[in-house]
Write a protein that holds these residues in place. Structure first.
Motif, short mmCIF file in Angstrom:
data_model
loop_
_atom_site.label_atom_id
_atom_site.label_comp_id
_atom_site.label_asym_id
_atom_site.label_seq_id
_atom_site.Cartn_x
_atom_site.Cartn_y
_atom_site.Cartn_z
N ALA A 217 0.82 -1.22 0.00
CA ALA A 217 0.00 0.00 0.00
C ALA A 217 0.85 1.26 0.00
CB ALA A 217 -0.95 -0.01 1.20
N GLY A 218 2.15 1.12 0.30
CA GLY A 218 3.07 2.26 0.21
C GLY A 218 3.40 2.89 1.54
N ARG A 219 4.58 3.50 1.62
CA ARG A 219 5.05 4.13 2.85
C ARG A 219 4.41 5.49 3.12
NH1 ARG A 219 7.70 2.82 7.02
NH2 ARG A 219 8.99 4.66 7.06
N ASN A 220 3.84 6.11 2.10
CA ASN A 220 3.20 7.42 2.29
C ASN A 220 1.87 7.22 3.01
OD1 ASN A 220 1.94 9.88 2.17
ND2 ASN A 220 2.31 10.20 0.00
N PRO A 221 1.76 7.65 4.27
CA PRO A 221 0.52 7.43 5.02
C PRO A 221 -0.69 8.13 4.40
CG PRO A 221 1.97 8.89 6.23
CD PRO A 221 2.75 8.39 5.05
N LEU A 222 -0.46 9.19 3.65
CA LEU A 222 -1.58 9.93 3.06
C LEU A 222 -2.25 9.17 1.93
CD1 LEU A 222 -0.03 13.51 3.06
CD2 LEU A 222 -1.46 12.43 4.81
N THR A 223 -1.55 8.17 1.38
CA THR A 223 -2.14 7.35 0.31
C THR A 223 -2.24 5.87 0.69
OG1 THR A 223 0.04 7.07 -0.72
CG2 THR A 223 -1.33 8.91 -1.51
N ASN A 224 -1.75 5.51 1.85
CA ASN A 224 -1.81 4.12 2.31
C ASN A 224 -3.22 3.83 2.82
OD1 ASN A 224 -1.77 1.96 4.37
ND2 ASN A 224 0.42 1.88 3.91
N ARG A 225 -3.90 2.88 2.19
CA ARG A 225 -5.31 2.62 2.53
C ARG A 225 -5.51 2.19 3.98
NH1 ARG A 225 -7.77 -2.59 1.74
NH2 ARG A 225 -6.22 -4.22 1.48
N PHE A 226 -4.51 1.54 4.57
CA PHE A 226 -4.64 1.09 5.96
C PHE A 226 -4.53 2.27 6.93
CE2 PHE A 226 -3.06 -2.57 3.54
CZ PHE A 226 -4.12 -3.43 3.76
N GLU A 227 -3.68 3.23 6.61
CA GLU A 227 -3.57 4.43 7.44
C GLU A 227 -4.82 5.30 7.28
OE1 GLU A 227 -1.56 4.89 9.78
OE2 GLU A 227 0.04 3.49 9.28
N ILE A 228 -5.32 5.39 6.07
CA ILE A 228 -6.54 6.16 5.83
C ILE A 228 -7.70 5.56 6.62
CG2 ILE A 228 -8.24 6.79 4.07
CD1 ILE A 228 -5.78 6.95 2.10
N GLU A 229 -7.82 4.22 6.56
CA GLU A 229 -8.89 3.53 7.30
C GLU A 229 -8.75 3.75 8.81
OE1 GLU A 229 -10.49 -1.01 8.17
OE2 GLU A 229 -9.15 -0.68 6.48
N ALA A 230 -7.53 3.80 9.32
CA ALA A 230 -7.31 4.00 10.75
C ALA A 230 -7.53 5.45 11.17
CB ALA A 230 -5.89 3.55 11.12
N GLY A 231 -7.54 6.36 10.22
CA GLY A 231 -7.77 7.77 10.52
C GLY A 231 -6.49 8.56 10.53
N LEU A 232 -6.28 9.34 9.48
CA LEU A 232 -5.04 10.10 9.35
C LEU A 232 -4.86 11.12 10.46
CD1 LEU A 232 -5.01 10.64 5.47
CD2 LEU A 232 -3.65 9.00 6.80
N GLU A 233 -5.93 11.80 10.82
CA GLU A 233 -5.81 12.82 11.86
C GLU A 233 -5.46 12.19 13.21
OE1 GLU A 233 -8.72 16.09 12.88
OE2 GLU A 233 -8.63 16.25 10.69
N LYS A 234 -6.16 11.11 13.55
CA LYS A 234 -5.90 10.44 14.83
C LYS A 234 -4.48 9.88 14.87
CE LYS A 234 -10.64 9.27 15.92
NZ LYS A 234 -11.61 8.21 16.13
N GLY A 235 -3.95 9.51 13.71
CA GLY A 235 -2.59 9.00 13.66
C GLY A 235 -1.53 10.07 13.52
N ASN A 236 -1.94 11.32 13.66
CA ASN A 236 -1.02 12.48 13.55
C ASN A 236 -0.39 12.62 12.16
OD1 ASN A 236 -1.37 13.46 16.20
ND2 ASN A 236 0.07 11.95 16.97
N TYR A 237 -1.13 12.27 11.14
CA TYR A 237 -0.63 12.42 9.78
C TYR A 237 -1.15 13.69 9.12
CZ TYR A 237 1.09 7.68 10.22
OH TYR A 237 1.75 6.55 10.64
N ARG A 238 -2.05 14.41 9.78
CA ARG A 238 -2.58 15.67 9.27
C ARG A 238 -2.49 16.73 10.31
NH1 ARG A 238 -7.66 14.44 5.38
NH2 ARG A 238 -6.44 13.44 3.80
#
Length: 123
Positions: free
Chosen positions: A102-123
């Motif tokens: 799915a890729g190292r970029n959390p902004l395009t990784n579907r698993f990070e998106i599903e987990a919530g980018l904001e909650k994961g401190n990616y935004r």
């Protein structure tokens, strides 16, 4: 990509469960060995804090049902990591491969998106 038959075998609930339990066991051993902080359980997720920064990636890593981190344990982050725990339960040991693909970029990784980018401190 995997054939439909290979997917049905690799992602079968009993096999995924075994992979999840194996990953959780290894991560818990790792966490107990290296953690200098508290090891606690938060809504089904083992949280090992006080880990050396070389022992996990980014702000922390979820392996099976264990979250390994130094100090990154705010409630939104733990909610984010709890979603990764569910992903591990669903995919078992195939999850790291799927995550890598799915890729190292959390902004395009579907698993990070599903987990919530904001909650994961990616935004």
């Amino acid at each position: 990509m995997l054939t439909r038959a290979a997917k049905s075998v690799l992602l079968a609930p009993p096999l995924a469960r075994v992979g999840y339990l194996y990953a959780t066991s290894v991560a818990l051993a790792w966490g107990f060995m290296l953690s200098t902080g508290k090891v606690r359980r938060v809504e089904g997720l083992f949280v090992c804090q006080g880990m050396p920064t070389w022992s996990f990636s980014r702000g922390g890593s979820c392996v099976g049902g264990v979250y390994l981190t130094d100090t990154n344990t705010k409630p939104p982050v733990l909610e984010h990591e709890a979603v990764h725990r569910v992903q591990w339960k669903k995919y078992g040991m195939v999850f790291p491969v799927l995550y890598f693909l799915a890729g190292r970029n959390p902004l395009t990784n579907r698993f990070e998106i599903e987990a919530g980018l904001e909650k994961g401190n990616y935004r």
